[in-house]
Design an enzyme around this catalytic site. Structure first.
Site, PDB file in Angstrom:
ATOM      1  CD  GLU A 195      -2.573  -7.592   2.494  1.00 24.88           C
ATOM      2  OE1 GLU A 195      -2.245  -6.434   2.160  1.00 24.88           O
ATOM      3  OE2 GLU A 195      -3.258  -7.839   3.496  1.00 24.88           O
ATOM      4  N   GLY A 204       0.579  -5.043   0.622  1.00 25.15           N
ATOM      5  CA  GLY A 204      -0.590  -5.127  -0.270  1.00 25.15           C
ATOM      6  C   GLY A 204      -0.251  -5.791  -1.594  1.00 25.15           C
ATOM      7  CD  GLU A 220       1.461  -5.646   5.590  1.00 29.49           C
ATOM      8  OE1 GLU A 220       2.239  -6.556   5.942  1.00 29.49           O
ATOM      9  OE2 GLU A 220       0.772  -5.704   4.557  1.00 29.49           O
ATOM     10  CB  ALA A 248      -0.877  -0.020   1.243  1.00 27.99           C
TER      11      ALA A 248
HETATM   12  N1  COA Z   1       4.598   3.198  -0.548  1.00 26.79           N
HETATM   13  C1  COA Z   1       4.975   4.376  -1.081  1.00 26.79           C
HETATM   14  N2  COA Z   1       6.104   4.539  -1.772  1.00 26.79           N
HETATM   15  C2  COA Z   1       6.876   3.452  -1.947  1.00 26.79           C
HETATM   16  C3  COA Z   1       6.560   2.201  -1.404  1.00 26.79           C
HETATM   17  C4  COA Z   1       5.349   2.099  -0.689  1.00 26.79           C
HETATM   18  N3  COA Z   1       4.926   0.944  -0.170  1.00 26.79           N
HETATM   19  N4  COA Z   1       7.546   1.341  -1.711  1.00 26.79           N
HETATM   20  C5  COA Z   1       8.438   2.022  -2.432  1.00 26.79           C
HETATM   21  N5  COA Z   1       8.053   3.303  -2.557  1.00 26.79           N
HETATM   22  C6  COA Z   1       8.739   4.401  -3.254  1.00 26.79           C
HETATM   23  C7  COA Z   1       9.901   4.923  -2.453  1.00 26.79           C
HETATM   24  O1  COA Z   1       9.435   5.858  -1.469  1.00 26.79           O
HETATM   25  C8  COA Z   1      10.724   5.553  -3.518  1.00 26.79           C
HETATM   26  O2  COA Z   1      10.130   6.777  -3.890  1.00 26.79           O
HETATM   27  P1  COA Z   1      11.054   8.127  -4.066  1.00 26.79           P
HETATM   28  O3  COA Z   1      11.957   7.793  -5.225  1.00 26.79           O
HETATM   29  O4  COA Z   1      10.053   9.177  -4.368  1.00 26.79           O
HETATM   30  O5  COA Z   1      11.768   8.291  -2.785  1.00 26.79           O
HETATM   31  C9  COA Z   1      10.536   4.594  -4.695  1.00 26.79           C
HETATM   32  O6  COA Z   1       9.333   3.900  -4.435  1.00 26.79           O
HETATM   33  C10 COA Z   1      11.651   3.593  -4.831  1.00 26.79           C
HETATM   34  O7  COA Z   1      11.776   2.886  -3.613  1.00 26.79           O
HETATM   35  P2  COA Z   1      13.152   2.730  -2.800  1.00 26.79           P
HETATM   36  O8  COA Z   1      12.825   2.475  -1.366  1.00 26.79           O
HETATM   37  O9  COA Z   1      14.046   3.894  -3.089  1.00 26.79           O
HETATM   38  O10 COA Z   1      13.756   1.430  -3.473  1.00 26.79           O
HETATM   39  P3  COA Z   1      14.784   0.421  -2.813  1.00 26.79           P
HETATM   40  O11 COA Z   1      15.238  -0.464  -3.923  1.00 26.79           O
HETATM   41  O12 COA Z   1      15.797   1.117  -2.032  1.00 26.79           O
HETATM   42  O13 COA Z   1      13.914  -0.472  -1.801  1.00 26.79           O
HETATM   43  C11 COA Z   1      11.990  -1.729  -1.095  1.00 26.79           C
HETATM   44  C12 COA Z   1      12.883  -1.301  -2.268  1.00 26.79           C
HETATM   45  C13 COA Z   1      10.800  -2.487  -1.663  1.00 26.79           C
HETATM   46  C14 COA Z   1      12.772  -2.642  -0.150  1.00 26.79           C
HETATM   47  C15 COA Z   1      11.514  -0.468  -0.330  1.00 26.79           C
HETATM   48  O14 COA Z   1      10.979   0.460  -1.257  1.00 26.79           O
HETATM   49  C16 COA Z   1      10.470  -0.738   0.712  1.00 26.79           C
HETATM   50  O15 COA Z   1      10.781  -1.253   1.781  1.00 26.79           O
HETATM   51  N6  COA Z   1       9.216  -0.348   0.439  1.00 26.79           N
HETATM   52  C17 COA Z   1       8.138  -0.461   1.389  1.00 26.79           C
HETATM   53  C18 COA Z   1       7.663  -1.894   1.528  1.00 26.79           C
HETATM   54  C19 COA Z   1       6.558  -1.981   2.554  1.00 26.79           C
HETATM   55  O16 COA Z   1       6.761  -1.771   3.750  1.00 26.79           O
HETATM   56  N7  COA Z   1       5.353  -2.321   2.087  1.00 26.79           N
HETATM   57  C20 COA Z   1       4.221  -2.521   2.920  1.00 26.79           C
HETATM   58  C21 COA Z   1       3.465  -1.279   3.103  1.00 26.79           C
HETATM   59  S1  COA Z   1       2.088  -1.544   4.148  1.00 26.79           S
END
Ligand code: COA
Length: 260
Positions: free
Chosen positions: A115, A112, A135, A67
Site C-alpha cells: 500500500e 501496508g 491481510e 503493518a
Molecule cells: N509485522 C511484524 N513483524 C514482522 C512482520 C510484520 N508484518 N513481518 C515480518 N516481521 C518480523 C518477524 O516477526 C520476524 O521477527 P522476529 O525475528 O522477532 O521473529 C522478522 O520480522 C523476520 O521475519 P521472518 O518471518 O522470520 O522472515 P521470513 O523470511 O521467514 O519471512 C515474510 C518473510 C515476509 C514472508 C514473513 O515475515 C511474513 O509473512 N510477514 C508478514 C507479512 C504480512 O502478512 N503482512 C501484512 C500484515 S497486515
C-alpha cells in the site's frame, strides 16, 4: 528538522530519501513509524526547496513487510476505523505530494508495504521484490487504501484475486500487471530510481506538479479531471518556464527551468 526513531530522512540536492528503518522486523509499519512518515511528508509538503522524494526500506530483504502484526493485539472494532483512517491520511499525503515520489522497492512489499509503494507515484523494484496483500490470511482486509489503489493500478480481476488469495507475486509479474514501472537487479535499484528522478528534475517543476494533480483527479469522484487539466494547462501557460521551454526549443538549446 525532526529527529526520527524508525525512519531515516536524508537529503541530496533537492531530493529527499526516506528509509523505513526497522530491518530486523522487515521494516514493518508500527504506529510510531506511521506517525513519523506522516510528519516527514507534512514537512516535505511545506518545504519550498524540494523537487523529489524517494521511499525505500533498510536492509536487503524488505521494502516493508506490512503493518506491524504485533500491534494488532491492541486493535478492536472500536479503534480500527481510526487506525485505517489515520493510515489512509498518511498515504494520501504521499499520493497528493506536488513533487514526484518514487518507491525503490528492495524486497518484500506486503500488506501496508504494498500500500505504501502504491501511494507513491512510481515504483522501481528489485528482481527479488515480492508484492502482495496477504491481510486475508489474518482474517482482515487492506486498510491503508489497498483495495482502492491496487484495483486502480492493475484492474479489478487481478486485484480481487490477489486480495482474496493473499498470494504473493514476483517483481516480474508485478511488471506485467503494471504494478511497477521497472524491475532491475537488486544492486541497481537506487541507481535506476535516481536516474528516473534525475530525468524528471530536468523538467519544469510547476508542470510536473500539475501532471501529478491531474492524474490524481482521475481517482477523485468529486473532481472533474478534464476541468482540472484545462485549469492546470492554463496556469502552465502563464509561467516563465513555459516561455523558457518554448524559447529554448526555438533557439535549439536545453531549457533552464526555474519553477516560476
Ligand atoms: N509485522 C511484524 N513483524 C514482522 C512482520 C510484520 N508484518 N513481518 C515480518 N516481521 C518480523 C518477524 O516477526 C520476524 O521477527 P522476529 O525475528 O522477532 O521473529 C522478522 O520480522 C523476520 O521475519 P521472518 O518471518 O522470520 O522472515 P521470513 O523470511 O521467514 O519471512 C515474510 C518473510 C515476509 C514472508 C514473513 O515475515 C511474513 O509473512 N510477514 C508478514 C507479512 C504480512 O502478512 N503482512 C501484512 C500484515 S497486515
Amino acid at each position: 528538522m525532526s529527529s526520527y526513531k524508525n525512519i531515516l530522512v536524508e537529503q541530496s540536492g533537492s531530493v529527499k530519501t526516506i528509509t523505513i528503518n526497522r530491518p530486523d522486523k522487515l521494516n514493518a509499519l508500527n504506529q510510531q513509524t506511521m506517525e513519523e512518515l506522516k510528519q516527514a511528508f507534512q514537512e516535505i509538503n511545506d518545504a519550498k526547496d524540494l523537487r523529489g522524494v524517494i521511499v525505500t526500506g533498510a536492509g536487503e530483504k524488505a521494502f516493508v513487510a506490512g503493518a506491524d502484526i504485533k500491534e494488532f493485539s491492541e486493535i478492536n472494532e472500536l479503534n480500527a476505523r481510526k487506525f485505517a483512517e489515520n493510515g489512509q491520511e498518511t498515504f494520501d499525503l504521499i499520493q497528493n505530494c506536488h513533487i514526484p515520489v518514487i518507491a525503490a522497492v528492495n524486497g518484500f512489499a506486503l500488506g501496508g508495504g504494498c500500500e505504501l509503494a502504491m501511494a507513491c507515484h512510481m515504483r522501481v523494484a528489485s528482481e527479488n521484490a515480492r508484492f502482495g496483500q496477504p491481510e486475508i490470511n489474518l482474517g482482515i482486509i487492506p486498510g491503508y487504501g489497498g483495495t482502492q489503489r491496487l484495483t486502480q493500478l492493475i484492474g479489478k480481476a487481478k486485484a480481487v484475486e490477489l486480495m482474496l488469495t493473499g498470494d504473493m507475486i514476483s517483481a516480474a509479474e508485478a511488471l506485467t500487471l503494471g504494478l511497477v514501472n521497472y524491475v532491475v537487479p537488486a544492486d541497481k535499484v537506487m541507481e535506476k530510481t535516481n536516474s528516473l528522478m534525475a530525468k524528471i528534475l530536468e523538467k519544469a517543476p510547476l508542470a510536473v506538479g500539475m501532471v501529478i494533480d491531474c492524474v490524481n483527479a482521475v481517482y477523485n469522484a468529486d473532481e472533474d479531471g478534464y476541468q482540472t487539466e484545462a485549469n492546470s494547462f492554463a496556469r502552465c501557460c502563464g509561467t516563465e518556464d513555459f516561455v523558457e521551454g518554448t524559447t529554448a526549443f526555438l533557439e535549439k538549446r536545453k531549457p533552464a527551468f526555474k519553477g516560476e
